[in-house]
Design a protein around this motif. Structure first.
Motif, PDB file in Angstrom:
ATOM      1  N   PRO A 197       1.035  -1.178  -0.330  1.00  0.00           N
ATOM      2  CA  PRO A 197       0.111  -0.146   0.316  1.00  0.00           C
ATOM      3  C   PRO A 197       0.964   1.454   0.225  1.00  0.00           C
ATOM      4  N   ARG A 198       0.264   2.049  -0.622  1.00  0.00           N
ATOM      5  CA  ARG A 198       1.457   3.295  -0.723  1.00  0.00           C
ATOM      6  C   ARG A 198       0.834   4.426   0.968  1.00  0.00           C
ATOM      7  N   ILE A 199       2.511   4.119   1.255  1.00  0.00           N
ATOM      8  CA  ILE A 199       2.387   4.672   2.138  1.00  0.00           C
ATOM      9  C   ILE A 199       3.117   5.724   2.173  1.00  0.00           C
ATOM     10  N   ASP A 200       3.115   7.049   3.031  1.00  0.00           N
ATOM     11  CA  ASP A 200       4.548   8.067   3.087  1.00  0.00           C
ATOM     12  C   ASP A 200       4.936   8.005   4.222  1.00  0.00           C
ATOM     13  N   PRO A 201       6.627   8.070   5.009  1.00  0.00           N
ATOM     14  CA  PRO A 201       6.782   7.557   5.730  1.00  0.00           C
ATOM     15  C   PRO A 201       6.230   8.853   6.567  1.00  0.00           C
ATOM     16  N   GLU A 202       6.242  10.471   6.327  1.00  0.00           N
ATOM     17  CA  GLU A 202       6.572  10.847   7.382  1.00  0.00           C
ATOM     18  C   GLU A 202       5.078  11.809   7.840  1.00  0.00           C
ATOM     19  N   LEU A 203       3.872  11.303   6.706  1.00  0.00           N
ATOM     20  CA  LEU A 203       3.426  12.024   6.784  1.00  0.00           C
ATOM     21  C   LEU A 203       2.026  10.573   8.366  1.00  0.00           C
ATOM     22  N   ASP A 204       1.294  11.874   9.258  1.00  0.00           N
ATOM     23  CA  ASP A 204       0.509  10.398  10.584  1.00  0.00           C
ATOM     24  C   ASP A 204      -0.482   9.936   9.515  1.00  0.00           C
ATOM     25  N   ILE A 205      -1.304   8.840  10.677  1.00  0.00           N
ATOM     26  CA  ILE A 205      -1.938   8.248  10.374  1.00  0.00           C
ATOM     27  C   ILE A 205      -3.250   8.936   9.007  1.00  0.00           C
ATOM     28  N   THR A 206      -3.700   9.740   9.902  1.00  0.00           N
ATOM     29  CA  THR A 206      -4.437   9.837   9.287  1.00  0.00           C
ATOM     30  C   THR A 206      -4.645  10.966   8.014  1.00  0.00           C
ATOM     31  N   GLU A 255     -15.222   7.734   7.922  1.00  0.00           N
ATOM     32  CA  GLU A 255     -15.481   6.419   7.927  1.00  0.00           C
ATOM     33  C   GLU A 255     -14.218   5.406   7.846  1.00  0.00           C
ATOM     34  N   TYR A 256     -12.894   6.938   7.448  1.00  0.00           N
ATOM     35  CA  TYR A 256     -11.725   6.085   7.790  1.00  0.00           C
ATOM     36  C   TYR A 256     -11.405   6.034   9.382  1.00  0.00           C
ATOM     37  N   LEU A 257     -11.454   6.976  10.326  1.00  0.00           N
ATOM     38  CA  LEU A 257     -11.095   6.639  10.808  1.00  0.00           C
ATOM     39  C   LEU A 257     -12.052   5.515  11.576  1.00  0.00           C
ATOM     40  N   SER A 258     -12.934   5.205  11.734  1.00  0.00           N
ATOM     41  CA  SER A 258     -14.499   4.455  12.299  1.00  0.00           C
ATOM     42  C   SER A 258     -13.375   2.898  12.204  1.00  0.00           C
ATOM     43  N   TYR A 259     -13.536   2.661  10.770  1.00  0.00           N
ATOM     44  CA  TYR A 259     -12.572   1.510  10.347  1.00  0.00           C
ATOM     45  C   TYR A 259     -11.459   0.753  11.012  1.00  0.00           C
ATOM     46  N   LEU A 260     -10.488   2.256  11.363  1.00  0.00           N
ATOM     47  CA  LEU A 260      -9.200   2.087  11.546  1.00  0.00           C
ATOM     48  C   LEU A 260      -9.186   2.228  12.985  1.00  0.00           C
ATOM     49  N   LEU A 264      -3.645   7.917  15.844  1.00  0.00           N
ATOM     50  CA  LEU A 264      -3.717   7.876  14.727  1.00  0.00           C
ATOM     51  C   LEU A 264      -2.311   9.518  15.080  1.00  0.00           C
ATOM     52  N   ASN A 265      -1.611   9.351  15.577  1.00  0.00           N
ATOM     53  CA  ASN A 265      -0.271  10.364  15.394  1.00  0.00           C
ATOM     54  C   ASN A 265       1.103   9.464  14.904  1.00  0.00           C
ATOM     55  N   LYS A 266       0.426   8.398  14.936  1.00  0.00           N
ATOM     56  CA  LYS A 266       2.337   7.662  14.398  1.00  0.00           C
ATOM     57  C   LYS A 266       2.628   7.866  12.534  1.00  0.00           C
ATOM     58  N   ARG A 267       3.734   8.154  12.463  1.00  0.00           N
ATOM     59  CA  ARG A 267       3.790   8.407  11.098  1.00  0.00           C
ATOM     60  C   ARG A 267       4.460   7.344  10.546  1.00  0.00           C
ATOM     61  N   GLY A 268       4.041   7.288   8.923  1.00  0.00           N
ATOM     62  CA  GLY A 268       4.233   6.089   8.301  1.00  0.00           C
ATOM     63  C   GLY A 268       5.820   5.005   8.695  1.00  0.00           C
ATOM     64  N   GLY A 291       2.005  -4.797   9.517  1.00  0.00           N
ATOM     65  CA  GLY A 291       0.867  -5.639   9.439  1.00  0.00           C
ATOM     66  C   GLY A 291      -0.036  -3.798   9.865  1.00  0.00           C
ATOM     67  N   MET A 292       0.743  -2.929  10.273  1.00  0.00           N
ATOM     68  CA  MET A 292      -0.106  -1.986  10.729  1.00  0.00           C
ATOM     69  C   MET A 292      -0.735  -0.630   9.280  1.00  0.00           C
ATOM     70  N   THR A 293       0.875  -0.679   8.663  1.00  0.00           N
ATOM     71  CA  THR A 293       0.599  -0.328   6.956  1.00  0.00           C
ATOM     72  C   THR A 293      -0.616  -1.070   6.614  1.00  0.00           C
TER      73      THR A 293
END
Length: 625
Positions: free
Chosen positions: A75-84, A136-141, A149-153, A159-161
C-alpha cells in the motif's frame, strides 16, 4: 448489472505473454477469488482491471457508475505523514475529490484560489456523498485496532501498514474493489474480521489470495490464471477444485484424441508420395497444425522430498528465558523442553513478540535472562519473513548450486540440483533465468528450497505462506506432513496451521506464552465455548440482580465479598450499556475527527474495564458454594 467486461484481452510483459484472448465479465454481486501460480501475472491482471495498465490488445469496458478501489501488495504510505493523513494518498476517485476540495478550501481561505472551483468541488462532494469519508476511515481504523493516529508512516509495522491500506480502501465507497494478497502481515483476528466484512458486504470484489478458508467462505466465483488463459468456476474454492478436475479430465481426453489423430496422420504421411496427392494438401496442413498445438502441463504438482538429520535425545531446552525492549516486555520468563516430532504453531497479535521469540531460539538475539541449551545434533532451518539477500544477477540454478551440487534424500539417495528445482515447481526453462526476473512469490519459494536442501532437523517457518501460490503451499504441506524433525510455524494461514500443527504457543501481547493442545480450529472452538459459558454466567447473574434475589448467607464469601460481587455485576451491566451507546455513535456523521478519537479512547477504556471487572467477578463466583 455488469460492472466491467473484457473482450479478447492480451498482455505481454518483458517479452513474455502473460495472458491471451481473455474474454470475461464481472457483475454486481460477484465475489471473486483469483488464483494461479506465482509469476503467472495475477497482479498485472488486477492492474489492468483497475485501469493502471492498458492491454496490448482487446478491449476493457467499464460501467459509467463503476467506482474502483485497489489494495495493492505494498500500500502507498508516506513515511513522514501521520496515519490520519495517509487517507489522501489513495488513487480512489472520491478520496482524490476530497483532497482537491481541501486544497481549494485552503487556497480560498488565503485568498489565492477560485471560488468558482470551490463551489464546483462542493457540488461534486454532494453528488458523490464524500463528506463522511474521513469519519468512515477513522471508524475502520478503530475497528482494526489502530487508535494512535499520530504515528508516522515510517513507524508502522507491516501489519499496521496493511491495516491503514485496508481502512483507506473500505472507506472509499467503491462498488468494485481489488485486493492483492490482503492477508499478508495481518494477524489471525484481523483476517477473521476482514473475512466477516467481505462475507456480509454487497460490494463486488476480485481478491488474489492463497488463504483457502478465505476463498471457501467469502467467494462465490473462483477465477484461475492457468497457461495464459483465465478460467471461471462458479461457487467457492471447494467447488472450483471439483470443476478444475473435470476441466483437466476433458483436456486429458482431448489430448489423447489429438495424439491418436496425429499418429494416424503421420502414418499416412509415411506411406509415400502416391498417398499424398494434391487433393490432400489440406490434410497435410492439418497435420502441421496438430504438431504445433501447445499441450502445456496439465498438472504441475510433483512430489517433493528431502532428507532429515538425526536428532539427539536433547533437542532444545529453555529455562526462564525472557526478553524486553525498553519498558516493553516481549517474552516473560518462559521454560520449555522441545521434543523430537513436535509440531508447534505460534499465534498472537501483530507485535506480540512471535518473531523475537524465534530469533531468541536460533541465537539471532541474546536473552535478557534465563538459559537456552541446544542439543549437540540440533540443526536449525529458519525460513524468516525477510529472507536472505540474493544477487539479482545470479541464475536460479547457480543460487541452488552455491549450497550444493547434489541433495541428500531419504533412504540415502541423492538428487542433482536441477532435478531438485523441478520437484519444487521450477521447470527447466527457468533455471537460467536471473533472480531479478522472478516474481516475489517465486523468490520466496527459491529461498525456501535453499533452506530445505540443508536437511534441517529443527525447522522454523515464520509466515511461510506469504506470497506463495496454492500449488507451492500444497507441496510444502506434503513435505511438512512427512517431516520427522521438530517443527515450529508462525502463520496467519489457518488452513496451513490446521494441517501442519497439533500444539500451539499463544502470545498475549504482554509477554506471556500459553500452551494449547490442538490445532488452530480446536483453539477457536474452545474460545467460542469459553465465551458462551461466560455469557451464560453473565445472563444468570443479571437475572439474579433483576429479581433482587440476594443470598447473603453464603458461607464461601465474606460479607464484604458478597457486596463486592453484587456491585461488580451492576458496574459490568452499566459498562456494557455504555459500550453499546458508544458503538451506536461511531456511525454518526456530525462527529468531528477529534470527537471520534475521544470516543475511541473511551471505548478502549470501557473494554478494558469490562474485562477486568468480569475477571474479578468470575474469581469471586468460583468461591461461592
Amino acid at each position: 448489472m455488469n460492472l466491467l467486461s473484457l473482450e479478447n484481452v492480451n498482455k505481454t510483459l518483458n517479452s513474455e505473454a502473460l495472458f491471451q484472448e481473455v474474454t470475461l465479465g464481472i457483475d454486481q454481486g460477484d465475489k471473486i477469488g483469483f488464483i494461479g501460480p506465482n509469476g503467472s501475472g495475477k497482479s498485472t491482471f488486477l492492474r489492468l482491471l483497475a485501469g493502471q495498465l492498458e492491454p496490448d490488445g482487446g478491449n476493457i469496458s467499464r460501467n459509467r457508475d463503476l467506482k474502483i478501489s485497489f489494495l495493492e501488495q505494498q500500500p502507498r504510505i508516506d513515511p513522514e505523514l501521520d496515519i490520519t493523513s495517509q487517507l489522501y494518498l489513495s488513487r480512489d476517485p472520491r478520496i482524490e475529490l476530497l483532497r482537491s476540495y481541501h486544497r481549494a478550501a485552503e487556497e480560498a481561505e488565503l485568498g489565492q484560489g477560485s471560488m468558482n472551483e470551490l463551489e464546483d468541488l462542493t457540488h461534486k462532494m454532494d453528488e458523490e456523498q464524500a463528506w463522511n469519508l474521513e469519519k468512515e476511515y477513522l471508524s475502520y481504523l478503530t475497528e482494526l485496532g489502530i487508535t494512535d493516529l499520530n504515528k508516522r508512516g515510517k513507524e508502522l509495522s507491516g501489519g499496521m501498514t496493511r491495516k491503514v491500506g485496508l481502512a483507506r480502501m473500505l472507506a472509499s465507497g467503491a462498488n468494485l474493489i481489488f485486493l492483492d494478497e490482503p492477508t499478508n502481515h495481518l494477524d489471525v483476528d484481523t483476517i477473521e474480521w476482514l473475512e466477516n466484512w467481505l462475507y456480509k458486504t454487497n460490494v463486488s470484489f476480485v481478491m488474489v489470495t492463497h488463504d483457502r478458508y478465505f476463498l471457501d467462505r467469502v467467494c462465490n466465483v473462483i477465477m484461475e490464471l492457468d497457461r495464459r488463459g483465465i478460467f471461471k468456476y462458479p461457487g467457492n474454492y471447494a467447488d472450483s477444485l471439483k470443476r478444475k478436475q473435470e476441466r483437466l479430465e476433458q483436456e486429458r481426453r482431448a489430448e489423447e484424441k489429438r495424439q491418436t489423430i496425429l499418429r494416424r496422420e503421420l502414418e499416412w504421411l509415411a506411406q509415400g508420395p502416391k498417398a499424398r496427392a494434391t487433393r490432400d494438401k489440406k490434410r497435410l496442413g492439418k497435420v502441421l497444425d496438430l504438431m504445433d498445438q501447445e499441450t502445456g502441463d496439465l498438472q504441475r504438482m510433483s512430489e517433493f522430498t528431502a532428507g532429515n538429520r538425526r536428532l539427539g535425545k536433547k533437542v532444545l531446552e529453555l529455562f526462564r528465558v525472557e526478553k524486553s525492549f525498553g519498558k516493553h516486555r516481549v517474552v516473560a520468563p518462559f521454560s520449555y523442553s522441545f521434543k523430537r516430532g513436535e509440531r508447534i504453531g505460534i499465534i498472537g497479535p501483530n507485535g506480540s513478540g512471535k518473531t523475537t521469540f524465534l530469533d531468541l531460539l536460533t541465537g539471532r538475539l541474546d536473552t535478557d535472562g534465563g538459559r537456552i541449551d541446544l542439543g549437540i545434533n540440533t540443526h536449525f532451518g529458519y525460513f524468516d519473513q525477510m529472507g536472505r539477500p540474493m544477487d539479482p544477477k545470479t541464475t536460479v540454478l547457480d543460487f541452488i548450486k552455491e549450497k550444493a551440487e547434489k541433495v541428500s534424500l531419504p533412504g540415502g539417495g541423492q538428487m542433482g540440483a536441477a532435478a531438485y528445482l523441478e520437484q519444487f515447481l521450477f521447470p527447466s526453462e527457468t533455471h537460467r533465468l536471473a533472480i531479478e526476473r522472478l516474481s516475489g512469490g517465486e523468490r520466496r519459494r527459491l529461498y525456501l528450497l535453499r533452506i530445505l536442501m540443508e536437511n534441517p532437523n529443527f525447522l522454523i517457518l515464520d509466515e511461510p505462506t506469504n506470497d506463495l501460490d496454492l500449488e507451492t503451499l500444497s507441496l510444502l504441506e506434503n513435505y511438512v506432513e512427512d517431516y520427522q524433525g521438530c517443527l515450529i510455524i508462525v502463520s496467519h494461514d489457518r488452513a496451513f496451521l490446521d494441517r501442519s500443527t497439533d500444539y500451539l504457543f499463544i502470545f498475549d501481547n504482554q509477554g506471556n506464552i500459553r500452551g494449547f493442545s490442538g490445532n488452530y480450529s480446536d483453539y477457536r472452538e474452545t474460545l467460542k465455548e469459553e465465551h458462551r459459558q461466560r455469557e451464560l454466567k453473565l445472563k444468570e447473574q443479571k437475572k439474579k440482580i433483576g429479581q433482587k434475589v440476594v443470598n447473603r448467607s453464603k458461607k464461601g464469601l465474606s460479607y464484604k465479598e458478597q457486596i463486592e460481587i453484587e456491585e461488580l455485576m451492576e458496574r459490568i451491566i452499566l459498562a456494557e450499556e455504555e459500550k453499546e451507546v458508544l458503538e451506536g455513535q461511531f456511525s454518526r456523521s456530525d462527529l468531528s475527527p477529534m470527537e471520534l478519537q475521544k470516543k475511541n479512547e473511551s471505548y478502549k477504556h470501557l473494554l478494558s474495564e469490562i474485562e477486568t471487572k468480569t475477571y474479578r467477578w468470575e474469581e469471586l463466583a468460583a468461591q461461592e458454594p
